[in-house]
Scaffold this motif. Structure first.
Motif, PDB file in Angstrom:
ATOM      1  N   GLY A   1      -2.988 -13.724  11.256  1.00 47.86           N
ATOM      2  CA  GLY A   1      -2.734 -12.645  12.210  1.00 47.86           C
ATOM      3  C   GLY A   1      -3.187 -11.290  11.717  1.00 47.86           C
ATOM      4  O   GLY A   1      -3.155 -10.312  12.468  1.00 47.86           O
ATOM      5  N   GLY A   2      -3.610 -11.225  10.453  1.00 45.58           N
ATOM      6  CA  GLY A   2      -4.162  -9.991   9.936  1.00 45.58           C
ATOM      7  C   GLY A   2      -3.222  -9.141   9.118  1.00 45.58           C
ATOM      8  O   GLY A   2      -3.645  -8.141   8.538  1.00 45.58           O
ATOM      9  N   GLU A   3      -1.949  -9.526   9.059  1.00 45.10           N
ATOM     10  CA  GLU A   3      -1.003  -8.734   8.269  1.00 45.10           C
ATOM     11  C   GLU A   3      -1.274  -8.924   6.780  1.00 45.10           C
ATOM     12  O   GLU A   3      -1.469 -10.049   6.327  1.00 45.10           O
ATOM     13  CB  GLU A   3       0.431  -9.146   8.587  1.00 45.10           C
ATOM     14  CG  GLU A   3       0.863  -8.799  10.000  1.00 45.10           C
ATOM     15  CD  GLU A   3       2.316  -9.128  10.229  1.00 45.10           C
ATOM     16  OE1 GLU A   3       2.757  -9.086  11.383  1.00 45.10           O
ATOM     17  OE2 GLU A   3       3.033  -9.426   9.250  1.00 45.10           O
ATOM     18  N   ARG A   4      -1.302  -7.824   6.042  1.00 44.01           N
ATOM     19  CA  ARG A   4      -1.517  -7.875   4.603  1.00 44.01           C
ATOM     20  C   ARG A   4      -0.235  -7.456   3.913  1.00 44.01           C
ATOM     21  O   ARG A   4       0.363  -6.425   4.242  1.00 44.01           O
ATOM     22  CB  ARG A   4      -2.678  -6.979   4.184  1.00 44.01           C
ATOM     23  CG  ARG A   4      -3.019  -7.068   2.709  1.00 44.01           C
ATOM     24  CD  ARG A   4      -4.258  -6.279   2.377  1.00 44.01           C
ATOM     25  NE  ARG A   4      -5.457  -6.904   2.934  1.00 44.01           N
ATOM     26  CZ  ARG A   4      -6.695  -6.505   2.682  1.00 44.01           C
ATOM     27  NH1 ARG A   4      -6.901  -5.462   1.868  1.00 44.01           N
ATOM     28  NH2 ARG A   4      -7.727  -7.105   3.231  1.00 44.01           N
ATOM     29  N   GLU A   5       0.181  -8.249   2.953  1.00 45.86           N
ATOM     30  CA  GLU A   5       1.449  -8.023   2.255  1.00 45.86           C
ATOM     31  C   GLU A   5       1.213  -8.006   0.759  1.00 45.86           C
ATOM     32  O   GLU A   5       0.478  -8.852   0.229  1.00 45.86           O
ATOM     33  CB  GLU A   5       2.426  -9.155   2.621  1.00 45.86           C
ATOM     34  CG  GLU A   5       3.737  -9.129   1.869  1.00 45.86           C
ATOM     35  CD  GLU A   5       4.608 -10.332   2.191  1.00 45.86           C
ATOM     36  OE1 GLU A   5       5.798 -10.138   2.490  1.00 45.86           O
ATOM     37  OE2 GLU A   5       4.100 -11.459   2.129  1.00 45.86           O
ATOM     38  N   LEU A   6       1.848  -7.055   0.084  1.00 46.71           N
ATOM     39  CA  LEU A   6       1.815  -7.026  -1.370  1.00 46.71           C
ATOM     40  C   LEU A   6       2.741  -8.114  -1.894  1.00 46.71           C
ATOM     41  O   LEU A   6       3.937  -8.100  -1.606  1.00 46.71           O
ATOM     42  CB  LEU A   6       2.242  -5.658  -1.894  1.00 46.71           C
ATOM     43  CG  LEU A   6       2.371  -5.516  -3.404  1.00 46.71           C
ATOM     44  CD1 LEU A   6       1.029  -5.744  -4.088  1.00 46.71           C
ATOM     45  CD2 LEU A   6       2.939  -4.142  -3.770  1.00 46.71           C
ATOM     46  N   VAL A   7       2.189  -9.034  -2.666  1.00 47.18           N
ATOM     47  CA  VAL A   7       2.979 -10.138  -3.204  1.00 47.18           C
ATOM     48  C   VAL A   7       3.627  -9.725  -4.526  1.00 47.18           C
ATOM     49  O   VAL A   7       4.804  -9.967  -4.760  1.00 47.18           O
ATOM     50  CB  VAL A   7       2.098 -11.376  -3.423  1.00 47.18           C
ATOM     51  CG1 VAL A   7       2.883 -12.482  -4.111  1.00 47.18           C
ATOM     52  CG2 VAL A   7       1.526 -11.867  -2.106  1.00 47.18           C
ATOM     53  N   GLY A   8       2.849  -9.110  -5.388  1.00 47.42           N
ATOM     54  CA  GLY A   8       3.359  -8.667  -6.678  1.00 47.42           C
ATOM     55  C   GLY A   8       2.324  -7.845  -7.396  1.00 47.42           C
ATOM     56  O   GLY A   8       1.142  -7.883  -7.057  1.00 47.42           O
ATOM     57  N   SER A   9       2.781  -7.086  -8.384  1.00 49.85           N
ATOM     58  CA  SER A   9       1.865  -6.214  -9.097  1.00 49.85           C
ATOM     59  C   SER A   9       2.345  -5.961 -10.508  1.00 49.85           C
ATOM     60  O   SER A   9       3.523  -6.156 -10.831  1.00 49.85           O
ATOM     61  CB  SER A   9       1.699  -4.887  -8.354  1.00 49.85           C
ATOM     62  OG  SER A   9       2.925  -4.195  -8.293  1.00 49.85           O
ATOM     63  N   VAL A  10       1.390  -5.517 -11.327  1.00 53.56           N
ATOM     64  CA  VAL A  10       1.668  -5.098 -12.694  1.00 53.56           C
ATOM     65  C   VAL A  10       1.020  -3.735 -12.880  1.00 53.56           C
ATOM     66  O   VAL A  10      -0.189  -3.589 -12.665  1.00 53.56           O
ATOM     67  CB  VAL A  10       1.102  -6.100 -13.718  1.00 53.56           C
ATOM     68  CG1 VAL A  10       1.364  -5.594 -15.129  1.00 53.56           C
ATOM     69  CG2 VAL A  10       1.699  -7.476 -13.518  1.00 53.56           C
ATOM     70  N   ILE A  11       1.824  -2.757 -13.276  1.00 58.68           N
ATOM     71  CA  ILE A  11       1.327  -1.400 -13.479  1.00 58.68           C
ATOM     72  C   ILE A  11       1.371  -1.086 -14.971  1.00 58.68           C
ATOM     73  O   ILE A  11       2.443  -1.148 -15.588  1.00 58.68           O
ATOM     74  CB  ILE A  11       2.158  -0.383 -12.690  1.00 58.68           C
ATOM     75  CG1 ILE A  11       2.074  -0.700 -11.191  1.00 58.68           C
ATOM     76  CG2 ILE A  11       1.667   1.034 -12.968  1.00 58.68           C
ATOM     77  CD1 ILE A  11       2.945   0.172 -10.325  1.00 58.68           C
TER      78      ILE A  11
END
Length: 119
Positions: free
Chosen positions: A41-51
């Motif tokens: 459907g085009g929705e983009r979601e942040l799953v996880g990150s490392v900063i």
């Protein structure tokens, strides 16, 4: 800089997959790593990150099931996905903020890898 994601595929509910995202090119330092997912459907979601050198953070829906790890020697990020459900079906994209002397800090995206969880 290029980001190459791999490891997606078809899996049944409850199964596991391990995604990889390898960065190559002119890299002095990688500041951040992140996994996103995009549904049909085009929705983009942040799953996880490392900063920086910090611990990974995750969206609530994957906590306890997904794990991000980094191999700094290989400039590669991994996403171990366990207990997969159909709701995890998406195209998984990796993103990185990379510093180079000539370009400064720039965000790059990989093309992504498809994960399909089916019954």
């Amino acid at each position: 800089v290029q980001l190459q994601a791999s490891g997606g595929g078809l899996v049944q509910p409850g199964g596991s997959l391990r995604l990889s995202c390898a960065a190559s090119g002119k890299i002095v330092r990688i500041n951040t790593w992140a996994w996103y997912r995009q549904t049909p459907g085009g929705e983009r979601e942040l799953v996880g990150s490392v900063i920086g050198g910090g611990s990974p953070t995750y969206v609530d829906s994957v906590k306890g099931r997904f794990t991000i790890s980094i191999d700094n020697a290989k400039n590669t990020m991994y996403l171990q996905m366990n207990s997969l459900t159909p709701e995890d079906t998406a195209r998984y994209l990796c993103q990185s903020n990379v510093y180079d002397w000539s370009t400064g800090s720039v965000y790059y995206w990989g093309e992504g890898t498809q994960v399909t969880v089916y019954s």
